[in-house]
Motif scaffolding. Structure first.
Motif, mmCIF file in Angstrom:
data_model
loop_
_atom_site.group_PDB
_atom_site.id
_atom_site.type_symbol
_atom_site.label_atom_id
_atom_site.label_comp_id
_atom_site.label_asym_id
_atom_site.label_seq_id
_atom_site.Cartn_x
_atom_site.Cartn_y
_atom_site.Cartn_z
ATOM 1 N N SER A 10 0.808 -1.220 0.000
ATOM 2 C CA SER A 10 0.000 0.000 0.000
ATOM 3 C C SER A 10 0.841 1.269 0.000
ATOM 4 C CB SER A 10 -0.944 0.011 1.201
ATOM 5 O OG SER A 10 -0.220 -0.013 2.424
ATOM 6 N N LEU A 11 2.111 1.171 0.384
ATOM 7 C CA LEU A 11 2.977 2.355 0.318
ATOM 8 C C LEU A 11 3.152 2.855 -1.112
ATOM 9 C CD1 LEU A 11 5.851 1.525 2.857
ATOM 10 C CD2 LEU A 11 3.945 3.104 3.180
ATOM 11 N N ILE A 12 2.923 1.990 -2.093
ATOM 12 C CA ILE A 12 3.056 2.419 -3.485
ATOM 13 C C ILE A 12 2.042 3.511 -3.808
ATOM 14 C CG2 ILE A 12 2.807 1.715 -5.906
ATOM 15 C CD1 ILE A 12 3.879 -1.011 -5.170
ATOM 16 N N GLN A 21 11.782 12.652 -1.991
ATOM 17 C CA GLN A 21 12.072 12.117 -3.317
ATOM 18 C C GLN A 21 11.505 10.709 -3.402
ATOM 19 O OE1 GLN A 21 16.270 11.796 -4.100
ATOM 20 N NE2 GLN A 21 16.018 10.845 -6.107
ATOM 21 N N LYS A 22 11.104 10.312 -4.596
ATOM 22 C CA LYS A 22 10.702 8.927 -4.784
ATOM 23 C C LYS A 22 11.225 8.427 -6.126
ATOM 24 C CE LYS A 22 6.070 9.588 -6.809
ATOM 25 N NZ LYS A 22 4.632 9.257 -6.650
ATOM 26 N N MET A 23 11.495 7.120 -6.172
ATOM 27 C CA MET A 23 12.027 6.512 -7.386
ATOM 28 C C MET A 23 11.314 5.193 -7.651
ATOM 29 S SD MET A 23 16.166 7.129 -7.436
ATOM 30 C CE MET A 23 16.489 5.942 -6.151
ATOM 31 N N LEU A 24 11.011 4.954 -8.903
ATOM 32 C CA LEU A 24 10.467 3.678 -9.335
ATOM 33 C C LEU A 24 11.620 2.713 -9.560
ATOM 34 C CD1 LEU A 24 8.229 1.818 -10.512
ATOM 35 C CD2 LEU A 24 8.639 2.943 -12.720
ATOM 36 N N GLY A 25 11.484 1.495 -9.050
ATOM 37 C CA GLY A 25 12.540 0.509 -9.246
ATOM 38 C C GLY A 25 12.181 -0.806 -8.585
ATOM 39 N N PHE A 26 13.193 -1.591 -8.294
ATOM 40 C CA PHE A 26 12.933 -2.941 -7.788
ATOM 41 C C PHE A 26 14.037 -3.406 -6.851
ATOM 42 C CE2 PHE A 26 15.432 -3.360 -11.637
ATOM 43 C CZ PHE A 26 16.361 -4.347 -11.336
ATOM 44 N N ILE A 27 13.722 -4.441 -6.097
ATOM 45 C CA ILE A 27 14.719 -5.127 -5.281
ATOM 46 C C ILE A 27 14.812 -6.573 -5.773
ATOM 47 C CG2 ILE A 27 14.322 -3.614 -3.320
ATOM 48 C CD1 ILE A 27 12.763 -5.888 -1.991
ATOM 49 N N LYS A 28 15.912 -7.219 -5.484
ATOM 50 C CA LYS A 28 16.152 -8.572 -5.965
ATOM 51 C C LYS A 28 16.034 -9.584 -4.823
ATOM 52 C CE LYS A 28 19.428 -7.102 -9.560
ATOM 53 N NZ LYS A 28 20.807 -7.256 -10.098
ATOM 54 N N GLY A 29 15.649 -10.818 -5.209
ATOM 55 C CA GLY A 29 15.647 -11.915 -4.251
ATOM 56 C C GLY A 29 14.404 -12.022 -3.390
ATOM 57 N N ILE A 61 12.360 -10.727 -8.581
ATOM 58 C CA ILE A 61 12.508 -9.282 -8.397
ATOM 59 C C ILE A 61 11.138 -8.725 -8.028
ATOM 60 C CG2 ILE A 61 14.435 -9.093 -10.001
ATOM 61 C CD1 ILE A 61 12.515 -7.758 -11.984
ATOM 62 N N CYS A 62 11.127 -7.663 -7.274
ATOM 63 C CA CYS A 62 9.874 -7.047 -6.841
ATOM 64 C C CYS A 62 9.945 -5.553 -7.118
ATOM 65 C CB CYS A 62 9.640 -7.300 -5.351
ATOM 66 S SG CYS A 62 8.123 -6.565 -4.708
ATOM 67 N N TRP A 63 9.040 -5.088 -7.973
ATOM 68 C CA TRP A 63 8.986 -3.672 -8.321
ATOM 69 C C TRP A 63 8.156 -2.906 -7.302
ATOM 70 C CZ3 TRP A 63 11.365 -0.981 -12.284
ATOM 71 C CH2 TRP A 63 12.055 -1.750 -13.221
ATOM 72 N N GLY A 64 8.544 -1.657 -7.103
ATOM 73 C CA GLY A 64 7.814 -0.795 -6.183
ATOM 74 C C GLY A 64 8.386 0.608 -6.229
ATOM 75 N N ILE A 65 8.186 1.343 -5.145
ATOM 76 C CA ILE A 65 8.639 2.726 -5.048
ATOM 77 C C ILE A 65 9.548 2.882 -3.838
ATOM 78 C CG2 ILE A 65 7.947 5.130 -4.795
ATOM 79 C CD1 ILE A 65 6.999 4.044 -7.406
ATOM 80 N N ALA A 66 10.701 3.523 -4.048
ATOM 81 C CA ALA A 66 11.596 3.866 -2.940
ATOM 82 C C ALA A 66 11.392 5.337 -2.600
ATOM 83 C CB ALA A 66 13.048 3.610 -3.317
ATOM 84 N N TYR A 67 11.188 5.605 -1.323
ATOM 85 C CA TYR A 67 10.957 6.971 -0.837
ATOM 86 C C TYR A 67 12.161 7.427 -0.013
ATOM 87 C CZ TYR A 67 6.093 5.962 -2.023
ATOM 88 O OH TYR A 67 4.938 5.624 -2.684
ATOM 89 N N LYS A 93 12.559 -5.754 10.034
ATOM 90 C CA LYS A 93 12.999 -4.699 9.113
ATOM 91 C C LYS A 93 14.328 -5.149 8.525
ATOM 92 C CE LYS A 93 12.844 -1.358 12.211
ATOM 93 N NZ LYS A 93 12.102 -1.917 13.357
ATOM 94 N N ILE A 94 14.433 -5.089 7.210
ATOM 95 C CA ILE A 94 15.659 -5.511 6.544
ATOM 96 C C ILE A 94 16.197 -4.367 5.697
ATOM 97 C CG2 ILE A 94 15.018 -7.948 6.529
ATOM 98 C CD1 ILE A 94 14.250 -7.639 3.581
ATOM 99 N N SER A 95 17.448 -4.488 5.321
ATOM 100 C CA SER A 95 18.114 -3.494 4.484
ATOM 101 C C SER A 95 18.441 -4.134 3.140
ATOM 102 C CB SER A 95 19.399 -3.014 5.174
ATOM 103 O OG SER A 95 20.085 -2.083 4.373
ATOM 104 N N VAL A 96 18.057 -3.481 2.055
ATOM 105 C CA VAL A 96 18.212 -4.065 0.721
ATOM 106 C C VAL A 96 18.829 -3.066 -0.246
ATOM 107 C CG1 VAL A 96 16.247 -5.622 1.029
ATOM 108 C CG2 VAL A 96 15.884 -3.360 0.027
ATOM 109 N N ASP A 97 19.298 -3.589 -1.371
ATOM 110 C CA ASP A 97 19.740 -2.761 -2.488
ATOM 111 C C ASP A 97 18.550 -2.475 -3.399
ATOM 112 O OD1 ASP A 97 22.357 -2.843 -1.577
ATOM 113 O OD2 ASP A 97 22.901 -4.552 -2.834
ATOM 114 N N PHE A 98 18.508 -1.271 -3.923
ATOM 115 C CA PHE A 98 17.407 -0.848 -4.772
ATOM 116 C C PHE A 98 17.958 -0.487 -6.149
ATOM 117 C CE2 PHE A 98 14.869 2.646 -6.560
ATOM 118 C CZ PHE A 98 13.588 2.094 -6.536
ATOM 119 N N TYR A 99 17.290 -0.981 -7.194
ATOM 120 C CA TYR A 99 17.741 -0.784 -8.566
ATOM 121 C C TYR A 99 16.672 -0.027 -9.356
ATOM 122 C CZ TYR A 99 21.010 -4.556 -7.409
ATOM 123 O OH TYR A 99 21.981 -5.335 -6.811
#
Length: 218
Positions: A10-12, A21-29, A61-67, A93-99
């Protein structure tokens, strides 16, 4: 410090906090699933809703929005207080790379915060686990809570992913199944007592959340 938060549910479509700022992208795994119980927004302790969480899958991969929140410590703390209350049914809570670029091997942002629910039916009382598609559809079609019904959450998820041009086949399949259930409801009234709610611990043992934390954002 700069706070980055990844929204995959729902954050999307409704972040609900002040960001810069917000960016469209994805995380892996990780893949998106509807295996998390919601008892305070779209469901109740007696009749939980199903909402999104992430589960590990090596090639997913999971697409979403990074804020991004970079307005100083006070603004970051305010955002985190809001998110901790809103995401209270997630146990990790986990920490991930965002692409941003599907062809890039290097992440655009590292250390992005994500709220997830661990798939532990013993240690995490809000983890529902998988269920047959029809059972999940019937549960979602009938669950209601203080801030709305479960099916609208799912349909909003489907629409939000379409709006960012990254539809999720599993979400579309589940939404179509819910629509079939709803179309049949004109012929036979569906009651929540007909629905097998959980494949692990009976959901009647879920405790109501503390008074005052119900929010209208999910």
């Amino acid at each position: 410090m700069v706070l980055w938060v990844f929204g995959y549910g729902s954050l999307i479509w409704n972040p609900g906090f002040d960001f810069d700022q917000k960016m469209l992208g994805f995380i892996k795994g990780y893949k998106r699933t509807f295996n998390l119980a919601c008892i305070d927004h779209r469901g109740t302790p007696k009749d939980p809703a199903r909402t999104c969480t992430l589960e590990s899958e090596e090639e997913a991969i999971c697409w979403g929005i990074a804020y991004c929140v970079n307005g100083g410590l006070e603004k970051e703390q305010e955002a985190m207080r809001y998110l901790e209350k809103r995401e209270c049914e997630y146990d990790q809570k986990i920490s991930v790379d965002f692409y941003e670029d599907a062809n890039s091997l290097e992440p655009s942002v590292t250390g992005v915060l994500v709220f997830v629910s661990t798939p532990d039916p013993v240690g995490n009382k809000y983890y529902l686990g998988p269920a047959p598609l029809e059972d999940m559809a019937r549960q979602i079609a009938t669950a209601n809570g203080p801030t709305g019904n479960n099916r609208d959450y799912l349909f909003s998820m489907e629409k939000a992913l379409s709006n960012i041009s990254h539809e999720d086949d599993s979400i579309i399949e589940l939404a179509d199944a819910v629509r079939r259930v709803l179309s049949r409801s004109n012929e036979k009234k569906i009651t929540s007592s007909d629905i097998p709610l959980k494949s692990h611990t009976p959901l009647v043992y879920l405790s109501p959340l503390l008074e005052g934390i119900v929010m209208d954002s999910r």
